[in-house]
Design an enzyme around this catalytic site. Structure first.
Site, PDB file in Angstrom:
ATOM      1  N   ASP A 220       0.857  -1.206   0.000  1.00  0.00           N
ATOM      2  CA  ASP A 220       0.000   0.000   0.000  1.00  0.00           C
ATOM      3  C   ASP A 220       0.886   1.246   0.000  1.00  0.00           C
ATOM      4  OD1 ASP A 220       0.149  -1.315   2.959  1.00  0.00           O
ATOM      5  OD2 ASP A 220       0.541   0.820   3.042  1.00  0.00           O
ATOM      6  N   ASP A 222       0.469   3.600   2.261  1.00  0.00           N
ATOM      7  CA  ASP A 222       0.193   4.141   3.595  1.00  0.00           C
ATOM      8  C   ASP A 222      -0.932   5.178   3.477  1.00  0.00           C
ATOM      9  OD1 ASP A 222       0.728   4.004   6.352  1.00  0.00           O
ATOM     10  OD2 ASP A 222       1.938   5.805   6.271  1.00  0.00           O
TER      11      ASP A 222
HETATM   12  N1  LIG Z   1       1.170   1.287   5.811  1.00  0.00           N
HETATM   13  C1  LIG Z   1       1.710   0.442   6.672  1.00  0.00           C
HETATM   14  N2  LIG Z   1       2.189   0.869   7.876  1.00  0.00           N
HETATM   15  C2  LIG Z   1       2.770   0.009   8.726  1.00  0.00           C
HETATM   16  N3  LIG Z   1       2.909  -1.302   8.490  1.00  0.00           N
HETATM   17  C3  LIG Z   1       2.450  -1.772   7.323  1.00  0.00           C
HETATM   18  N4  LIG Z   1       2.459  -3.003   6.808  1.00  0.00           N
HETATM   19  C4  LIG Z   1       1.871  -2.938   5.581  1.00  0.00           C
HETATM   20  N5  LIG Z   1       1.481  -1.684   5.300  1.00  0.00           N
HETATM   21  C5  LIG Z   1       1.841  -0.932   6.368  1.00  0.00           C
END
Ligand SMILES: Nc1ncnc2[nH]cnc12
Ligand SMILES: CSC[C@H]1O[C@H](OP(=O)(O)O)[C@H](O)[C@@H]1O
Length: 311
Positions: A220, A222
């Site tokens: 992703d 975030d």
């Molecule tokens: N955006 C994110 N923040 C922290 N850990 C993650 N693991 C997968 N995506 C994450």
């Protein structure tokens, strides 16, 4: 059963993170689960064999079914048990958020640096309570291992994924994801990816003289990137399901090379620094602590003159 015996030793450990709870593409030949001086590990260790008969020790970081949150993982027990059965090298998979446009969801990343944003509530050392040592953590990951993995980037390219190398990972406490302000702050600090599990795993591996490299899979963006959906567990799991097949392919490609490098002694340069890292004098050392540490350092403690013969 695998054990400390040099002949039987399983020298390669694989830690599975979110979405990787087993290595069902390999043949299981044994399972190991016993208590360490730091408690029980997250899951049993599966000893699995590849088609060439080469063994690895697999452990699920969050436990089968994902029952430990990042702050609850018994990381000392996990690493102590892997060390106790003879593991010298660990490949640790992790699902991460991307903080960079060019690191796309489903890309893989080999970080070389960490910024620690955990809150100090996770036990992150084996050296406490009257037996103290300090190790260098300047290079938290093993560069020889990173190079070896990077050589196999074509396996991922064939599947449309890029493998990025030498990136900076920020490890947050969680379990809630970051705020937008935090996500942008980490970007301004030069961080490239984010997860919740590199600390204390990398630190404890360093204390145990285990060559350790995280293999991160981007799931992703975030919450910093305008026009992209904000991270959710559903998004992470969906992309991890797609990534799992690629991580298994990568692992299969790496294993013969890794076995050869171990036989050639390429990881020997990662050993020996603990001989010079202890600072507590024998006269004041806590004997209970010496006994605990013998589980992971039978030879070094003996050589330095710390011995449970005191008991
Ligand atoms: N955006 C994110 N923040 C922290 N850990 C993650 N693991 C997968 N995506 C994450
Ligand atoms: C399930 S989303 C957040 C979770 O995923 C990552 O886990 P792991 O590193 O074990 O793959 C991240 O670090 C968080 O723990």
């Amino acid at each position: 059963m695998a054990g400390n015996n040099n002949e039987d030793r399983v020298r390669i450990g694989v830690i599975g993170g979110s979405g990787i709870y087993e290595v069902d593409h390999l043949k299981t030949i044994d399972e190991i689960y016993y208590e360490t001086p730091w408690g029980y590990p997250s899951s049993k260790i599966t000893i699995a064999e590849d088609p060439c008969g080469f063994k690895i020790a697999f452990l699920s970081r969050h436990g089968k079914g994902h029952k430990y949150n990042p702050s609850e993982i018994p990381t000392r027990a996990n690493l102590a048990l892997l060390k106790n059965i003879g593991v010298e090298v660990i490949i640790a998979f992790s699902a991460v958020g991307s903080l960079r446009e060019e690191i796309k969801p489903k890309d893989f990343v080999l970080p070389d640096q960490i910024i620690d944003r955990t809150k100090g509530i996770r036990p992150s050392t084996f050296f406490e309570d009257g037996l103290i040592a300090h190790v260098s953590f300047a290079d938290p990951f093993n560069q020889i291992l990173s190079e070896l993995i990077y050589k196999h980037k074509n396996v991922l390219e064939e599947e449309g994924s890029t493998l990025h190398q030498n990136k900076t990972l920020v490890c947050m406490e969680g379990p809630a994801f970051s705020t937008k302000a935090e996500s942008n702050l980490y970007r301004s600090w030069g961080c490239d990816i984010i997860n919740m599990t590199a600390i204390p795993e990398a630190k404890l591996a360093k204390e145990l003289e285990i060559a350790y490299q995280m293999v991160c899979m981007s799931t992703d963006y975030d919450c910093w990137k305008q026009g992209e959906e904000i991270v959710t567990v559903e998004m992470v799991v969906n992309n991890m399901t797609k990534n799992t097949a690629n991580s298994k392919k990568l692992l299969e490609a790496i294993l013969p090379d890794l076995r050869q490098s171990l036989s050639d002694g390429k990881f020997e340069s990662n050993k020996g620094y603990m001989n010079h890292s202890f600072i507590t004098s024998k006269e004041v050392a806590n004997k209970e602590q010496v006994k605990k540490l013998e589980f992971v350092f039978p030879d070094i403690l003996n050589r330095l003159g710390f011995s449970s013969d005191w008991f």
